[in-house]
Design a protein around this motif. Structure first.
Motif, PDB file in Angstrom:
ATOM      1  N   TRP A  61     -13.350  21.320 -22.471  1.00  0.00           N
ATOM      2  CA  TRP A  61     -13.320  19.773 -22.847  1.00  0.00           C
ATOM      3  C   TRP A  61     -11.861  19.314 -22.842  1.00  0.00           C
ATOM      4  CZ3 TRP A  61     -15.957  17.397 -27.568  1.00  0.00           C
ATOM      5  CH2 TRP A  61     -16.052  15.808 -27.176  1.00  0.00           C
ATOM      6  N   HIS A  62     -11.545  18.943 -21.490  1.00  0.00           N
ATOM      7  CA  HIS A  62     -10.240  18.282 -21.284  1.00  0.00           C
ATOM      8  C   HIS A  62      -9.924  16.782 -21.960  1.00  0.00           C
ATOM      9  CE1 HIS A  62      -8.873  21.614 -18.932  1.00  0.00           C
ATOM     10  NE2 HIS A  62     -10.118  21.586 -18.481  1.00  0.00           N
ATOM     11  N   ASP A  63     -11.017  16.072 -21.846  1.00  0.00           N
ATOM     12  CA  ASP A  63     -10.845  14.632 -22.062  1.00  0.00           C
ATOM     13  C   ASP A  63     -12.175  14.097 -22.032  1.00  0.00           C
ATOM     14  OD1 ASP A  63      -9.579  12.372 -23.044  1.00  0.00           O
ATOM     15  OD2 ASP A  63      -8.331  12.063 -21.192  1.00  0.00           O
ATOM     16  N   THR A  64     -12.203  12.831 -22.782  1.00  0.00           N
ATOM     17  CA  THR A  64     -13.460  11.851 -22.491  1.00  0.00           C
ATOM     18  C   THR A  64     -12.882  10.662 -21.894  1.00  0.00           C
ATOM     19  OG1 THR A  64     -14.358  12.697 -24.489  1.00  0.00           O
ATOM     20  CG2 THR A  64     -15.316  10.605 -23.792  1.00  0.00           C
ATOM     21  N   ILE A  65     -13.416  10.221 -20.570  1.00  0.00           N
ATOM     22  CA  ILE A  65     -13.183   9.111 -19.973  1.00  0.00           C
ATOM     23  C   ILE A  65     -14.242   8.092 -19.787  1.00  0.00           C
ATOM     24  CG2 ILE A  65     -12.000   8.150 -17.711  1.00  0.00           C
ATOM     25  CD1 ILE A  65     -11.251  11.258 -17.227  1.00  0.00           C
ATOM     26  N   SER A  66     -14.042   7.245 -20.683  1.00  0.00           N
ATOM     27  CA  SER A  66     -15.168   6.164 -20.655  1.00  0.00           C
ATOM     28  C   SER A  66     -16.576   6.803 -21.407  1.00  0.00           C
ATOM     29  CB  SER A  66     -15.538   5.492 -19.491  1.00  0.00           C
ATOM     30  OG  SER A  66     -16.256   4.448 -19.450  1.00  0.00           O
ATOM     31  N   ASN A  67     -17.536   6.816 -20.553  1.00  0.00           N
ATOM     32  CA  ASN A  67     -18.659   7.573 -20.895  1.00  0.00           C
ATOM     33  C   ASN A  67     -18.994   8.784 -20.362  1.00  0.00           C
ATOM     34  OD1 ASN A  67     -19.470   6.625 -18.588  1.00  0.00           O
ATOM     35  ND2 ASN A  67     -21.378   5.811 -19.097  1.00  0.00           N
ATOM     36  N   GLN A  68     -17.714   9.516 -19.728  1.00  0.00           N
ATOM     37  CA  GLN A  68     -17.951  10.702 -19.089  1.00  0.00           C
ATOM     38  C   GLN A  68     -17.070  11.909 -19.639  1.00  0.00           C
ATOM     39  OE1 GLN A  68     -17.430  10.168 -14.946  1.00  0.00           O
ATOM     40  NE2 GLN A  68     -19.099   8.976 -14.662  1.00  0.00           N
ATOM     41  N   LEU A  69     -17.324  13.045 -19.591  1.00  0.00           N
ATOM     42  CA  LEU A  69     -16.471  13.939 -20.171  1.00  0.00           C
ATOM     43  C   LEU A  69     -15.946  14.846 -18.895  1.00  0.00           C
ATOM     44  CD1 LEU A  69     -19.003  16.040 -22.647  1.00  0.00           C
ATOM     45  CD2 LEU A  69     -17.211  14.249 -23.107  1.00  0.00           C
ATOM     46  N   LEU A  70     -14.562  15.135 -19.100  1.00  0.00           N
ATOM     47  CA  LEU A  70     -13.783  15.922 -17.981  1.00  0.00           C
ATOM     48  C   LEU A  70     -13.660  17.424 -18.604  1.00  0.00           C
ATOM     49  CD1 LEU A  70     -12.007  15.977 -15.482  1.00  0.00           C
ATOM     50  CD2 LEU A  70     -10.278  15.489 -16.952  1.00  0.00           C
ATOM     51  N   VAL A  71     -14.387  18.402 -17.722  1.00  0.00           N
ATOM     52  CA  VAL A  71     -14.541  19.584 -18.323  1.00  0.00           C
ATOM     53  C   VAL A  71     -14.171  20.615 -16.714  1.00  0.00           C
ATOM     54  CG1 VAL A  71     -16.298  19.214 -20.019  1.00  0.00           C
ATOM     55  CG2 VAL A  71     -17.066  19.913 -17.622  1.00  0.00           C
ATOM     56  N   SER A  72     -13.859  21.916 -17.532  1.00  0.00           N
ATOM     57  CA  SER A  72     -13.563  23.133 -16.607  1.00  0.00           C
ATOM     58  C   SER A  72     -14.015  24.351 -17.141  1.00  0.00           C
ATOM     59  CB  SER A  72     -12.024  23.122 -16.238  1.00  0.00           C
ATOM     60  OG  SER A  72     -11.438  23.409 -17.366  1.00  0.00           O
ATOM     61  N   GLN A  73     -14.310  25.213 -16.098  1.00  0.00           N
ATOM     62  CA  GLN A  73     -14.906  26.425 -16.352  1.00  0.00           C
ATOM     63  C   GLN A  73     -13.993  27.066 -17.644  1.00  0.00           C
ATOM     64  OE1 GLN A  73     -18.181  27.579 -15.991  1.00  0.00           O
ATOM     65  NE2 GLN A  73     -18.487  25.827 -15.117  1.00  0.00           N
ATOM     66  N   PHE A  74     -14.315  27.847 -18.788  1.00  0.00           N
ATOM     67  CA  PHE A  74     -13.432  28.465 -19.763  1.00  0.00           C
ATOM     68  C   PHE A  74     -13.098  29.766 -19.166  1.00  0.00           C
ATOM     69  CE2 PHE A  74     -13.010  31.483 -22.966  1.00  0.00           C
ATOM     70  CZ  PHE A  74     -11.875  30.952 -23.695  1.00  0.00           C
ATOM     71  N   LYS A  75     -11.757  29.856 -18.999  1.00  0.00           N
ATOM     72  CA  LYS A  75     -11.288  31.286 -18.575  1.00  0.00           C
ATOM     73  C   LYS A  75     -10.305  31.750 -19.755  1.00  0.00           C
ATOM     74  CE  LYS A  75     -11.444  30.129 -13.782  1.00  0.00           C
ATOM     75  NZ  LYS A  75     -10.916  29.470 -12.720  1.00  0.00           N
ATOM     76  N   GLU A  76      -9.991  33.066 -19.781  1.00  0.00           N
ATOM     77  CA  GLU A  76      -9.128  33.562 -20.944  1.00  0.00           C
ATOM     78  C   GLU A  76      -7.704  33.201 -20.679  1.00  0.00           C
ATOM     79  OE1 GLU A  76     -10.309  34.951 -24.028  1.00  0.00           O
ATOM     80  OE2 GLU A  76     -12.502  34.696 -23.493  1.00  0.00           O
ATOM     81  N   THR A  77      -7.584  33.452 -19.512  1.00  0.00           N
ATOM     82  CA  THR A  77      -6.157  32.876 -18.883  1.00  0.00           C
ATOM     83  C   THR A  77      -5.512  31.713 -19.268  1.00  0.00           C
ATOM     84  OG1 THR A  77      -6.646  32.951 -16.695  1.00  0.00           O
ATOM     85  CG2 THR A  77      -6.127  35.073 -17.485  1.00  0.00           C
ATOM     86  N   ASN A  78      -4.405  31.501 -19.450  1.00  0.00           N
ATOM     87  CA  ASN A  78      -3.980  30.055 -19.661  1.00  0.00           C
ATOM     88  C   ASN A  78      -3.303  29.528 -18.232  1.00  0.00           C
ATOM     89  OD1 ASN A  78      -4.332  28.595 -21.761  1.00  0.00           O
ATOM     90  ND2 ASN A  78      -2.527  29.666 -22.997  1.00  0.00           N
ATOM     91  N   GLU A  79      -4.114  29.348 -17.384  1.00  0.00           N
ATOM     92  CA  GLU A  79      -3.483  29.086 -15.918  1.00  0.00           C
ATOM     93  C   GLU A  79      -3.221  27.570 -15.960  1.00  0.00           C
ATOM     94  OE1 GLU A  79      -6.442  29.657 -12.968  1.00  0.00           O
ATOM     95  OE2 GLU A  79      -6.900  31.891 -13.870  1.00  0.00           O
TER      96      GLU A  79
END
Length: 168
Positions: A127-145
């Motif tokens: 969960w990267h951020d909440t923008i207004s009423n939306q969530l900004l997400v990405s698939q979780f990966k063990e590496t810190n890309e």
């Protein structure tokens, strides 16, 4: 920097009002399986509803699991993608590994009263951020890309954050 890893739950409720073909097949096949499996908990045919069976025959709680076998083939058709949930570009993006099937209501004599739910649990997301009423997400990966491909989506009815964890 701490990141939040979340798991979402989408509760898909299916009854006679659902219009798409996949939902109808799941509804009809789960009803047929319910009627067949309910015989073991209602040998004297005293009860017609799922609620009555649960009240008088505590082992009838197993019907959730037993009836779920009728829909596993339909779940495989989804190829691991949670149905109905779209990102802001109109794409299905949420993947799942686990689900929980539930009979909400049913009557062995009336398919109109048969109502079920499938709870889909997403694979972990950052969960990267909440923008207004939306969530900004990405698939979780063990590496810190450095770069992550993201999806922006609006939380809608029957979608909730099921679990959250801080990762350093």
């Amino acid at each position: 920097m701490s990141r939040k890893v979340i798991t979402l739950c989408y509760r898909k409720v299916i009854d006679t009002t659902n219009a798409n073909a996949w939902d109808k097949f799941v509804h009809e096949d789960s009803f047929a399986e319910f009627k067949m499996q309910a015989q073991f908990y209602n040998e004297e045919q005293r009860f017609t509803t799922f609620a009555e069976m649960l009240l008088h025959v505590p082992e009838a709680e197993k019907l959730h699991f037993l009836v779920s076998a009728a829909i596993t083939g339909y779940l495989r058709q989804l190829n691991g993608i949670i149905p109905d949930i779209l990102d802001n570009l109109g794409r299905r993006f949420l993947t799942f590994e686990n689900f929980k099937f539930e009979i909400i209501n049913s009557d062995i004599n009336d398919i109109e009263k048969h109502k079920i739910a499938i709870n889909f649990f997403s694979k972990p997301l950052i969960w990267h951020d909440t923008i207004s009423n939306q969530l900004l997400v990405s698939q979780f990966k063990e590496t810190n890309e450095e770069e992550a491909f993201t999806n922006l989506f609006q939380i809608q009815p029957f979608v909730s954050i099921h679990a959250i964890k801080n990762i350093d």
